[in-house]
Every structure is written in C-alpha cells, then in structure tokens.
Design a protein around this motif. Structure first.
Motif, PDB file in Angstrom:
ATOM      1  N   LYS A  66     -13.230 -37.309  30.014  1.00  0.00           N
ATOM      2  CA  LYS A  66     -13.209 -36.395  29.246  1.00  0.00           C
ATOM      3  C   LYS A  66     -14.427 -35.737  28.470  1.00  0.00           C
ATOM      4  CE  LYS A  66      -8.212 -36.482  28.450  1.00  0.00           C
ATOM      5  NZ  LYS A  66      -8.140 -34.567  28.862  1.00  0.00           N
ATOM      6  N   HIS A  67     -15.448 -36.955  28.504  1.00  0.00           N
ATOM      7  CA  HIS A  67     -16.385 -37.276  28.004  1.00  0.00           C
ATOM      8  C   HIS A  67     -17.573 -37.191  28.822  1.00  0.00           C
ATOM      9  CE1 HIS A  67     -14.074 -37.265  23.890  1.00  0.00           C
ATOM     10  NE2 HIS A  67     -13.449 -38.120  24.173  1.00  0.00           N
ATOM     11  N   PRO A  68     -17.456 -36.296  30.167  1.00  0.00           N
ATOM     12  CA  PRO A  68     -18.942 -36.123  30.877  1.00  0.00           C
ATOM     13  C   PRO A  68     -20.611 -36.361  29.898  1.00  0.00           C
ATOM     14  CG  PRO A  68     -17.784 -34.335  30.990  1.00  0.00           C
ATOM     15  CD  PRO A  68     -16.930 -34.911  30.152  1.00  0.00           C
ATOM     16  N   ALA A  69     -20.292 -35.487  29.162  1.00  0.00           N
ATOM     17  CA  ALA A  69     -21.571 -35.330  28.256  1.00  0.00           C
ATOM     18  C   ALA A  69     -22.477 -36.564  27.839  1.00  0.00           C
ATOM     19  CB  ALA A  69     -21.719 -34.558  27.351  1.00  0.00           C
ATOM     20  N   ARG A  70     -21.806 -37.857  27.208  1.00  0.00           N
ATOM     21  CA  ARG A  70     -21.878 -38.717  27.321  1.00  0.00           C
ATOM     22  C   ARG A  70     -23.101 -39.795  28.130  1.00  0.00           C
ATOM     23  NH1 ARG A  70     -17.105 -39.878  22.570  1.00  0.00           N
ATOM     24  NH2 ARG A  70     -17.460 -37.912  21.613  1.00  0.00           N
ATOM     25  N   VAL A  71     -22.448 -39.848  29.029  1.00  0.00           N
ATOM     26  CA  VAL A  71     -22.631 -40.478  30.001  1.00  0.00           C
ATOM     27  C   VAL A  71     -23.633 -39.717  31.400  1.00  0.00           C
ATOM     28  CG1 VAL A  71     -21.828 -41.007  32.880  1.00  0.00           C
ATOM     29  CG2 VAL A  71     -20.382 -40.795  31.030  1.00  0.00           C
ATOM     30  N   GLN A  72     -24.390 -38.261  30.923  1.00  0.00           N
ATOM     31  CA  GLN A  72     -24.622 -37.902  31.746  1.00  0.00           C
ATOM     32  C   GLN A  72     -26.272 -38.409  30.979  1.00  0.00           C
ATOM     33  OE1 GLN A  72     -23.476 -33.750  31.369  1.00  0.00           O
ATOM     34  NE2 GLN A  72     -22.072 -33.542  32.926  1.00  0.00           N
ATOM     35  N   SER A  73     -27.071 -38.933  32.248  1.00  0.00           N
ATOM     36  CA  SER A  73     -28.435 -38.891  32.133  1.00  0.00           C
ATOM     37  C   SER A  73     -28.512 -40.246  30.880  1.00  0.00           C
ATOM     38  CB  SER A  73     -29.616 -38.244  31.377  1.00  0.00           C
ATOM     39  OG  SER A  73     -29.642 -36.553  32.533  1.00  0.00           O
ATOM     40  N   SER A  74     -27.470 -40.919  30.967  1.00  0.00           N
ATOM     41  CA  SER A  74     -27.606 -42.318  30.232  1.00  0.00           C
ATOM     42  C   SER A  74     -27.898 -43.865  31.097  1.00  0.00           C
ATOM     43  CB  SER A  74     -25.943 -42.561  29.432  1.00  0.00           C
ATOM     44  OG  SER A  74     -25.384 -43.004  30.556  1.00  0.00           O
ATOM     45  N   MET A 119     -17.743 -48.281  37.217  1.00  0.00           N
ATOM     46  CA  MET A 119     -19.020 -48.426  37.781  1.00  0.00           C
ATOM     47  C   MET A 119     -19.776 -47.204  38.013  1.00  0.00           C
ATOM     48  SD  MET A 119     -21.637 -51.409  38.199  1.00  0.00           S
ATOM     49  CE  MET A 119     -24.079 -50.947  39.008  1.00  0.00           C
ATOM     50  N   ALA A 120     -19.252 -46.987  39.376  1.00  0.00           N
ATOM     51  CA  ALA A 120     -19.050 -45.764  40.019  1.00  0.00           C
ATOM     52  C   ALA A 120     -18.492 -44.725  39.491  1.00  0.00           C
ATOM     53  CB  ALA A 120     -17.850 -45.848  41.524  1.00  0.00           C
ATOM     54  N   THR A 121     -17.825 -44.764  38.293  1.00  0.00           N
ATOM     55  CA  THR A 121     -17.463 -43.638  37.580  1.00  0.00           C
ATOM     56  C   THR A 121     -18.653 -42.828  36.902  1.00  0.00           C
ATOM     57  OG1 THR A 121     -15.213 -43.646  38.427  1.00  0.00           O
ATOM     58  CG2 THR A 121     -15.859 -42.566  36.121  1.00  0.00           C
ATOM     59  N   LEU A 122     -19.090 -44.144  36.520  1.00  0.00           N
ATOM     60  CA  LEU A 122     -20.558 -44.021  36.125  1.00  0.00           C
ATOM     61  C   LEU A 122     -21.662 -43.137  36.596  1.00  0.00           C
ATOM     62  CD1 LEU A 122     -20.473 -47.162  34.019  1.00  0.00           C
ATOM     63  CD2 LEU A 122     -20.045 -44.896  32.453  1.00  0.00           C
TER      64      LEU A 122
END
Length: 226
Positions: free
Chosen positions: A22-30, A43-46
């Motif tokens: 629900k919060h993919p923007a918090r994951v992208q490029s992190s 971990m795979a989902t990240l």
C-alpha cells in the motif's frame, strides 16, 4: 517439520506485506533492511517493489538459507545481502532509509508445541526483550528522513515504546491495527501476569477461541528539520 513449514509466514508477516504494497513509494529506491527475514517474503517484496538494496539480518542459519532460496527463486538476489548475526551487531556504521521487522515478541520465555526454533517467537516475560534491543540500535542506524515499520503486540504496551522512542529522539505512531488467532499452545506458554492484565484489553476469548490484537507501528525521527 520441514524448512518450508518452519518459516511459514504468519498473520503478522502478512500485515507487513500489505503495508508495503500500500506504500510502494516508501520502498522505491530505498536502502532497506529487514531484521529477521525468516521465510524471506518481506525481503523479496522490498526488492520487487524497487528497493535500491535490501539487507537481511538473521540469527538462524536455516532462515538465511530459506531467504536465499526464495530470492534465487524469484530472481531478486542481485541487490540483496544476507548476514547471520544478532541484530545490530553485524551492521557496522550502515544507515537505512527503510527498516522492516516482525520481531520475536510473544510474552513467554519459551513456547512449547509449535515445532519452531527456540528463538522464533518468545520475547521474554513481557515480550519486549528483542523490541527494546531493536529500538536502541535503530537510533544509530536509521538514516535522516528514514522510517521503520514493526509489528507490535498489544501486550508490549505501546506507551512504553513511545517513551523509549522519545528518549532516543524518535517518535512512534500506530499506522493500523489487526488481530490474529492465539493458538492454545501459545496461550499455555504466556506469562500469567500479561494474560491477566490484557484479557479483554487486546486479548479476547470467544467460546474456545482466543485472539490477540497487534499494531503496525511506524518509527521515525522527531525533528527532521533540526
């Protein structure tokens, strides 16, 4: 019990997975860290959601193997690293933009009857043994602007987590709440004091069935502009 069942994802893991989706923007490029990957699904989902890198720190050798197997299966190993060790001790000076964890936090010294490893779920008499260790180290490893997301059983007492975070210059807030079945073997292992205190206040019984409430808690810096 085979390796797949040993690390089967729980309702707590499922709640974290939903949060990430629900919060993919918090994951992208992190620069992401999962503390205690277990099965490896978080971990795979990240990585699948676009994390720049993902580090998994895991105490159990079998869990390291299970996570590596899943990452290989999904073709997500390129930006992944796995370390076996006891929480922050293997991190060096690294800082992370996103930290995700489902720590052992059940209010028991040891849980009999689940076939899991001794370190899998038990968090000491009040459940806070690993949670407190995690929070103390988080203040040294959370990057400016970073976010940690953790599962948090109701009997951990969120007020204690808030006070501890505040003392470390962090702030904790409940992102959302959920509930999970409380199996009989876990109920039998629970601290009598915790059971008495929270029955009707986060631990609920209906007929022969028991349930326990838990939160997803976000932890971030208090004064990002300071």
């Amino acid at each position: 019990m085979n390796e797949t069942n040993l690390f089967s994802p729980s309702e707590y893991t499922a709640a974290l997975l939903l949060y990430l989706r629900k919060h993919p923007a918090r994951v992208q490029s992190s620069r992401a860290l999962e503390m205690g990957p277990g099965s490896g699904v978080i971990m795979a989902t990240l990585l699948a959601l676009g994390a720049q890198s993902a580090l998994g720190i895991e105490l159990e050798a079998l869990a390291v193997q299970a996570t590596q197997k899943l990452l290989d299966q999904e073709g997500l190993q390129a930006n992944a690293s796995l370390l076996q060790g006891d929480m922050w001790g293997v991190c060096g000076d690294a800082r992370f933009d996103l930290v995700v964890t489902n720590l052992p936090q059940f209010a028991a010294e040891h849980i009999e009857g689940d076939g899991r490893l001794p370190t899998w779920s038990a968090g000491g008499p009040d459940g806070r043994r690993c949670v407190d260790q995690f929070l103390k180290g988080l203040s040294r490893h959370l990057a400016p602007g970073g976010l940690a997301v953790m599962t948090h059983n109701v009997f951990l007492d969120f007020a204690k987590t808030q006070l501890m975070a505040d003392a470390l210059g962090l702030q904790a807030r409940v992102a959302y709440c959920a509930s999970a079945p409380l199996p009989a073997y876990k109920l039998a292992s629970m601290s009598a004091e915790v059971l008495a205190r929270f029955t009707g206040l986060g631990i609920h019984k209906m007929g022969d069935f028991w349930f326990v409430d838990f939160d997803l808690v976000e932890v971030s810096w208090k004064h990002e502009d300071a």
